[in-house]
Design an enzyme around this catalytic site. Structure first.
Site, PDB file in Angstrom:
ATOM      1  N   HIS A  62      17.165   9.221   6.537  1.00  0.00           N
ATOM      2  CA  HIS A  62      15.864   9.681   7.053  1.00  0.00           C
ATOM      3  C   HIS A  62      15.949   9.566   8.572  1.00  0.00           C
ATOM      4  CE1 HIS A  62      13.861   9.168   3.030  1.00  0.00           C
ATOM      5  NE2 HIS A  62      14.800   8.236   2.901  1.00  0.00           N
ATOM      6  N   ARG A  64      13.751  11.170  10.725  1.00  0.00           N
ATOM      7  CA  ARG A  64      12.388  11.121  11.289  1.00  0.00           C
ATOM      8  C   ARG A  64      12.001  12.248  12.237  1.00  0.00           C
ATOM      9  NH1 ARG A  64      11.316   7.737   7.298  1.00  0.00           N
ATOM     10  NH2 ARG A  64      11.831   5.573   7.644  1.00  0.00           N
ATOM     11  N   HIS A 231      19.544   6.144  -5.218  1.00  0.00           N
ATOM     12  CA  HIS A 231      19.406   4.679  -5.111  1.00  0.00           C
ATOM     13  C   HIS A 231      19.016   3.979  -6.407  1.00  0.00           C
ATOM     14  CE1 HIS A 231      15.471   6.303  -4.296  1.00  0.00           C
ATOM     15  NE2 HIS A 231      15.567   6.305  -2.983  1.00  0.00           N
ATOM     16  N   ASP A 302      20.612   5.563   2.498  1.00  0.00           N
ATOM     17  CA  ASP A 302      19.144   5.587   2.563  1.00  0.00           C
ATOM     18  C   ASP A 302      18.656   5.012   3.903  1.00  0.00           C
ATOM     19  OD1 ASP A 302      16.535   6.073   1.950  1.00  0.00           O
ATOM     20  OD2 ASP A 302      16.360   4.538   0.405  1.00  0.00           O
TER      21      ASP A 302
HETATM   22  O1  DOR Z   1      12.263   2.402   1.418  1.00  0.00           O
HETATM   23  C1  DOR Z   1      12.178   3.610   1.565  1.00  0.00           C
HETATM   24  N1  DOR Z   1      11.965   4.169   2.766  1.00  0.00           N
HETATM   25  N2  DOR Z   1      12.288   4.408   0.490  1.00  0.00           N
HETATM   26  C2  DOR Z   1      12.002   5.728   0.550  1.00  0.00           C
HETATM   27  O2  DOR Z   1      12.018   6.376  -0.457  1.00  0.00           O
HETATM   28  C3  DOR Z   1      11.589   6.350   1.816  1.00  0.00           C
HETATM   29  C4  DOR Z   1      12.089   5.577   2.953  1.00  0.00           C
HETATM   30  C5  DOR Z   1      11.457   5.985   4.268  1.00  0.00           C
HETATM   31  O3  DOR Z   1      11.442   7.177   4.556  1.00  0.00           O
HETATM   32  O4  DOR Z   1      10.994   5.108   5.001  1.00  0.00           O
END
Ligand code: DOR
Length: 439
Positions: A62, A64, A231, A302
């Site tokens: 991610h 952002r 995950h 992740d």
């Molecule tokens: O812990 C997490 N953070 N799990 C997710 O599915 C999304 C992610 C996030 O984008 O912060």
């Protein structure tokens, strides 16, 4: 032969096994591999004493951008990736705006071309409002696949009922990546999310994960759609997935293989909070067993950064997620040095697996005609993970202070060295990853 880059004398880990060999790259592609002679190269890397792996692909990050650039952006996220030996990343759609339309996707691809250090692809988010377009959207340039959140996490993406999940799985044909936590159970148990982060895995318990994985597997079977379950955190889900390997591929993360509850929450507080949660030791050991048994197809980080200040809020106001793209490979190399997995496992889980799951065109293998993506590692080198080394904008990692053995020392993307000995080189030149089904 005249080439652009000649990587000589490295110990190469490939489909041939592990052997000292040379690799020549010209016009971004591998053009020769073996015991090479008479190579004239613009640039030579002497990899004596180093191991050469196919470029590491992190299929779940991610970053952002757009909208939440105060946490991370495509430049800092991909810089962290390159620093960690990662040559390509697949990025998730819970940005702001969510990645739901062709215009959202084209905007991300344009931003990637402008500033990404590594190659990249993006997931298109599945939502009730874009189901009828998904078959078209999944074929756009730079799309790694469709992402479906069954349980709410960071952001508002959610497809929580079987009817809508079925509509998503009926639309299009590429693999759909699933965040499997059962929303009805999460809502029922929301009152348990209080007082301390030790309750995070109590609220989002094993049954939440199991029910969702079971539901999506049965809809995937009914609709005949390939899925990739992200995950995985419980040994029971692994047993279920082992019975469904014809339709489902499986990811687990370095943090779920390395940390366990309650110690991680006692030591790291909400910095260990993520979805699905880090669970007890028996599950961590179950994930390792599944990895050795060949149930796990890929390791994704992740990478989900939040600022320190956000993570320090009292639970449950603290957001879920932790960075990880830069520590993915060092942690796996450390596990290798502890005898927990082989170098062949690492290659299978960080490049070949990604290529197999998503049908990546021309990456994921050290072979003639493939992109010249290589990750150079020093298996003997011991390093402490420090905040200074972390290139992510968030500036922290749950693994700061940990000493690992095995360290990425070079990242080569399509024949260009992007990271050398912990320094980024030159300018960013990442390109969209291509996929066989969309050529
Ligand atoms: O812990 C997490 N953070 N799990 C997710 O599915 C999304 C992610 C996030 O984008 O912060």
């Amino acid at each position: 032969m005249q080439v652009d880059l000649y990587v000589k004398n490295g110990t190469v880990v490939s489909h041939r096994g592990i052997e000292v060999a040379d690799i020549a790259i010209k016009d971004e592609k591998i053009v020769a591999y073996g015991d090479l002679k008479d190579i004239e190269a613009k640039e030579v890397i002497d990899a004596t004493g180093l191991h050469v792996l196919p470029g590491v692909i992190d299929t779940q990050v991610h970053f952002r951008e757009p909208g939440l650039e105060y946490k991370e952006d495509l430049a800092t996220g991909t810089a962290a990736a390159a620093m960690g030996g990662v040559t390509a990343i697949f990025e998730m759609p819970n940005t702001n705006p969510l990645t739901l339309t062709a215009a959202d996707m084209a905007d991300k691809v344009r931003r990637g071309r402008e500033k990404a250090w590594t190659d990249f692809a993006f997931f298109i988010g599945a939502a009730a409002e874009n189901v009828s377009e998904l078959a078209m959207l999944e074929r756009q340039e730079g799309v790694s696949g469709v992402k479906l959140f069954m349980g709410s996490s960071t952001g508002s993406l959610l497809v929580d009922n079987d009817e809508d999940i079925r509509r998503v799985l009926e639309a299009g044909s590429r693999r759909v990546a699933i965040h499997a936590e059962d929303e009805p159970r999460l809502l029922e148990r929301r009152h348990l999310a209080k007082d301390t982060v030790l309750n995070h895995p109590v609220w989002r318990d094993e049954e939440c994960a199991y029910r969702a994985t079971q539901r999506v597997l049965s809809i995937a079977r009914e609709t005949g759609r390939r899925i990739h379950v992200l995950h995985i955190t419980t040994k029971q889900e692994m047993e279920l997935l082992a019975q469904n390997k014809d339709i489902a591929t499986v990811e687990t993360t370095p943090q779920h293989l390395t940390l366990s509850s309650p110690t991680c929450y006692e030591e790291l507080g909400s910095f260990a909070q993520m979805n699905p949660p880090i669970r007890q030791e028996e599950h961590r050991l179950g994930l390792w067993q599944a990895l050795r048994d060949g149930i796990v197809d890929v390791i994704g980080s992740d990478h989900a950064p939040h600022t320190r200040e956000e993570k320090e809020r009292p639970y449950p106001e603290s957001p879920s997620g932790m960075p990880g793209v830069q520590t993915l490979l060092p942690l796996l190399l450390d596990h290798y040095n502890k005898g927990e997995l082989t170098l062949e496992n690492i290659v299978d889980l960080t490049s070949a697996g990604a290529a197999r799951i998503y049908g990546i065109a021309g990456k994921g293998r050290i072979g003639l005609g493939f992109d010249g993506d290589l990750t150079l590692v020093d298996l003997k080198r011991k390093e402490e993970i420090t905040e200074e080394w972390i290139a992510s904008k968030c500036g922290w990692s749950p693994f700061v202070g940990k000493t690992v053995q095995g360290w990425p020392v070079g990242t080569i993307i399509r024949g260009r060295q992007v990271m050398k000995d912990g320094e980024l080189i030159g300018t960013s030149a990442g390109q969209p990853v291509k996929f066989q089904e969309c050529m």
